[in-house]
Scaffold this active site. Structure first.
Site, PDB file in Angstrom:
ATOM      1  N   SER A 429      -5.410  74.275 -10.762  1.00 28.61           N
ATOM      2  CA  SER A 429      -5.053  73.347  -9.695  1.00 28.61           C
ATOM      3  C   SER A 429      -6.177  72.381  -9.357  1.00 28.61           C
ATOM      4  O   SER A 429      -5.939  71.352  -8.735  1.00 28.61           O
ATOM      5  CB  SER A 429      -4.647  74.120  -8.437  1.00 28.61           C
ATOM      6  OG  SER A 429      -5.683  74.993  -8.032  1.00 28.61           O
ATOM      7  N   HIS A 450      -0.160  71.660 -14.489  1.00 26.69           N
ATOM      8  CA  HIS A 450      -0.292  72.201 -13.140  1.00 26.69           C
ATOM      9  C   HIS A 450       1.069  72.344 -12.474  1.00 26.69           C
ATOM     10  O   HIS A 450       1.686  71.361 -12.100  1.00 26.69           O
ATOM     11  CB  HIS A 450      -1.220  71.288 -12.309  1.00 26.69           C
ATOM     12  CG  HIS A 450      -1.392  71.734 -10.891  1.00 26.69           C
ATOM     13  ND1 HIS A 450      -1.684  70.859  -9.869  1.00 26.69           N
ATOM     14  CD2 HIS A 450      -1.311  72.958 -10.323  1.00 26.69           C
ATOM     15  CE1 HIS A 450      -1.768  71.532  -8.738  1.00 26.69           C
ATOM     16  NE2 HIS A 450      -1.552  72.796  -8.981  1.00 26.69           N
ATOM     17  N   GLU A 462       2.160  68.426 -12.876  1.00 21.55           N
ATOM     18  CA  GLU A 462       1.128  67.464 -13.272  1.00 21.55           C
ATOM     19  C   GLU A 462       0.680  67.809 -14.689  1.00 21.55           C
ATOM     20  O   GLU A 462       0.245  68.934 -14.944  1.00 21.55           O
ATOM     21  CB  GLU A 462      -0.082  67.550 -12.341  1.00 21.55           C
ATOM     22  CG  GLU A 462       0.063  66.857 -11.019  1.00 21.55           C
ATOM     23  CD  GLU A 462      -1.215  66.940 -10.201  1.00 21.55           C
ATOM     24  OE1 GLU A 462      -1.783  65.885  -9.875  1.00 21.55           O
ATOM     25  OE2 GLU A 462      -1.642  68.064  -9.875  1.00 21.55           O
ATOM     26  N   ASN A 500      -3.905  67.506  -5.528  1.00 23.87           N
ATOM     27  CA  ASN A 500      -4.887  68.226  -4.715  1.00 23.87           C
ATOM     28  C   ASN A 500      -6.073  67.348  -4.334  1.00 23.87           C
ATOM     29  O   ASN A 500      -6.668  67.529  -3.268  1.00 23.87           O
ATOM     30  CB  ASN A 500      -5.356  69.483  -5.438  1.00 23.87           C
ATOM     31  CG  ASN A 500      -4.348  70.612  -5.313  1.00 23.87           C
ATOM     32  OD1 ASN A 500      -3.561  70.645  -4.368  1.00 23.87           O
ATOM     33  ND2 ASN A 500      -4.353  71.525  -6.258  1.00 23.87           N
TER      34      ASN A 500
END
Length: 713
Positions: A429, A450, A462, A500
């Site tokens: 992540s 991800h 992702e 993130n």
């Protein structure tokens, strides 16, 4: 031939019976402005045919009509007067169909949505095959039906059923549509055309009273005042509860039906036209139409990548069989790609299989799957403790603990086991893909993949391209993600990647306010109820895991030390040190338990107020929103400028699908442009003293100065 256009043709198919067929040049039929013009011309020709006895309306495509051409909307809606003229003219075309002096039958296969559904409502009868999906999903675009749907549907199926369908945008399968009277017959696909012909001939021969079927659509709603009052009161309460204040379309739909209820077709249609035009000028409509366009673009890129993929993923493996690994394994198996689930501990494998079984069990409970299908999916997941168990797979998804050293060792070990052309991906992540790639001899077949938790519910994946990742690897991984039912967005490598990376400044903005003594529950309330997030930042931190969030601050601080420095005295760090990890151990910003009915419940934790020194300091809603959102939007702009994400539209979709960014705001860039670039810069400058994450880029200032748009083109 009665009429021949680019998208519509009309000809006699039997004595006195004509077929009006939609046959667009593209893959689907849709009502763009040109097709609407042809539709009107074709109907005029039919109305003037002296020997006409009946008409069937069909499609040359596997699907009927998918609706209006949404690609025209944003340009069209930019001019309100143009919109008024367009919707008034377009909606009257459907009156032409309804006013034909002979019976009409729609023959529907596949999708009949929006304008497609409205075309069927203008017919006297509707026959569908078992593949049909029929509905009015316009509220999902911030709109209401604009071609007579709010006027005709209540008169066909009753106002209660109609308001439920219109305000929710719910699609209907054939059996459900038949139950409520939305369609008149359901047949097998091979019998559809013949069934429509038999029905129209029966009507033409007087066996069916088609005039009586048509007449209610031309008159006021047949219901007394008390019934109508109860209907609208109930509908308004439901819309308030489900849509809330941020989505005006369901409320406008109810008003349109209510305003037209006591009138005939023309006045009811005027009420619909007025409501439709009003909605086209709302921020919510622009945002939701923008989402549709961006989603189409993202899915188009994924399809293109899938076509370019030289390697097909027929069998997969997942390393790490916890909740995340089990979720990934389930999703792969559920979508038809068998998967090996590998771990070093039997209890982890048991947990992974239990996770997959739990998800499947809920589908069975809800009637969406039978036990046979459940068994088939579970049998497609092969748990193993042995490295050799992953031999022969096409892709390996590493999903072990978020530690670069552990991941590096696992990746290197797997590379030595799998075939030379097996793709290896990491479900990290935050950890740099380029850093992890250093553990591999062939980094060209390695990238990030991800997933978001819970895997079976979150639509985003992702796909992170490393410096040495090959185009073939990216294409194959995007194709695999698409086959798993996910929306893949390709981003370039950096700490936190896209989602993130932009989330942490948002959480840092929140934490800064808490560190000043502002009530975290009050912040959550503003960000949920007023801004529209599904969870406020404190609640989100608890769901993600306070320990996970605290660990990730280390990664982000390493990558962006001046903008995202780690603060060991911050609220997140203090809670992590106190082992208040959030939902996972029942205590974070909130305490978690169950209510009297056994349902999950949360309540503010008094001990956290004492631990963090939270007093009675208050900030107004606008300041709370600014201090959370300015850092996030600024980071999105930086990601675009640095080439981490290819377009503003893809960034918007990533946050919508990965974080639940409020759809009525359309994503961070749509939100930025709704606020206005100049206004946003002035707002950010007001808080620039709080740190670098509040300071806008030179690129954003230049965009504002030149009057350009991030979402243009």
């Amino acid at each position: 031939m009665i009429y021949q256009g680019d998208s519509i043709r009309v000809e006699f198919v039997e004595d006195g019976i004509a077929e009006l067929q939609f046959a667009a040049a593209g893959s689907v039929n849709k009502f763009d402005q040109k097709t609407l013009e042809e539709f009107s011309q074709a109907l005029t020709k039919l109305a003037n045919s002296s020997d006409l006895r009946g008409v069937i309306v069909t499609s040359a495509k596997p699907t009927f009509i998918v609706g209006a051409d949404i690609t025209e909307f944003l340009t069209l809606f930019a001019d309100v007067e143009q919109t008024k003229v367009w919707v008034a003219k377009a909606s009257r075309v459907f009156d032409q169909l309804e006013d034909l002096p002979v019976p009409t039958v729609a023959a529907v296969a596949g999708f009949a949505l929006g304008g497609g559904c409205e075309a069927t409502l203008a017919c006297d009868y509707r026959v569908v095959d078992t593949s049909a999906v029929i509905g009015l999903p316009e509220v999902k675009l911030g709109l209401i039906p604009g071609f007579g749907g709010t006027m005709r549907l209540p008169r066909v199926i009753g106002p209660d059923n109609a308001l439920e369908l219109i305000t929710t945008g719910k699609n209907n399968k054939p059996e459900d549509a038949l139950k409520i009277g939305l369609v008149d017959a359901v047949v097998m696909p091979e019998k559809l055309r013949d069934a429509a012909l038999r029905m129209v001939k029966s009507a033409a021969d007087g066996e069916l009273d088609w005039r009586a079927k048509r007449q209610p659509k031309l008159e006021p709603l047949k219901a007394n005042d008390t019934e109508l009052t109860m209907t609208f009161v109930t509908a308004k309460a439901m819309a308030a509860a489900q849509a809330g204040k941020h989505y005006p379309a369901p409320h406008a739909a109810i008003k349109a039906v209510e305003d037209g209820a006591k009138h005939g077709r023309e006045e009811a249609l005027k009420a619909e036209n007025a409501a439709f035009v009003g909605l086209t000028q709302t921020d919510a409509c622009r945002a939701q139409v923008g989402i549709f366009m961006a989603d189409q673009m993202v899915k188009g890129k994924a399809k293109k990548a899938a076509k370019q993929a030289t390697k097909e993923i027929k069998r997969a493996a997942v390393l790490g069989a916890g909740i995340m690994g089990g979720g990934i394994a389930y999703q792969s198996a559920y979508k038809g790609v068998p998967v090996v689930m590998k771990d070093i501990r039997q209890e982890a494998l048991d947990l992974g299989m239990a996770e997959a079984s739990k998800i499947l069990g809920k589908l069975v409970e809800r009637g969406r799957m039978d036990h046979k299908k459940m068994a088939k999916v579970l049998s497609s997941i092969t748990p193993t403790l042995l490295d050799d168990g992953v031999k022969g797979v096409d892709i390996v998804v590493e999903a072990v603990v978020e530690n670069p050293d552990v991941k590096g060792k696992v990746l290197a070990q797997m590379e030595s086991v799998v075939d030379d052309d097996t793709i290896i991906v990491s479900n990290t992540s935050t950890i740099s893909i380029d850093r992890l790639a250093k553990n591999l001899k062939d980094p060209s077949r390695f990238c990030g993949m991800h997933f978001f938790n819970p895997v079976h519910k979150m639509p985003l994946v992702e796909v992170i391209r490393g410096e040495k990742t090959s185009d073939e690897t990216v294409a194959a991984v995007v194709a695999y993600a698409s086959r798993m039912g996910k929306t893949a967005i390709v981003v370039n490598d950096c700490p936190g990647f896209l989602v993130n990376r932009v989330l942490f400044p948002y959480l840092a903005g929140f934490a800064g306010m808490v560190d000043e003594g502002v009530d975290f529950a009050g912040i959550d309330k503003v960000m949920e109820r007023q801004f529209g997030w599904p969870m406020g930042p404190a609640y989100l931190s608890d769901v993600v895991g306070i320990d996970t969030a605290d660990h990730c601050t280390v990664v982000m601080a390493d990558g962006f030390p001046s903008r995202m420095p780690r603060d060991t005295s911050s609220a997140i760090a203090k809670l992590a040190a106190a082992e208040r990890y959030g939902q996972k151990n029942g205590k974070g910003f909130y305490n978690y338990g169950v209510d009297k009915k056994g349902r999950p419940a949360k309540e503010k934790a008094p001990e956290v107020y004492e631990m963090l020194g939270i007093g009675d300091k208050q900030l107004d809603a606008d300041e709370i929103i600014a201090r959370c959102m300015v850092p996030m939007v600024n980071e999105c702009v930086r990601c675009l400028e640095e080439g981490i994400v290819a377009s503003a539209a893809e960034c918007d979709m990533a946050l919508l699908y990965g974080l639940g960014f409020p759809p009525f705001r359309g994503g961070p860039f749509r939100y930025l442009e709704t606020v206005g670039l100049e206004n946003f810069i002035a707002l950010a400058d007001k808080y620039a003293h709080l740190g670098e994450m509040y300071q806008v880029t030179d690129g954003l200032r230049e965009m504002a100065k030149s009057g350009k748009s991030y979402l243009a083109g």
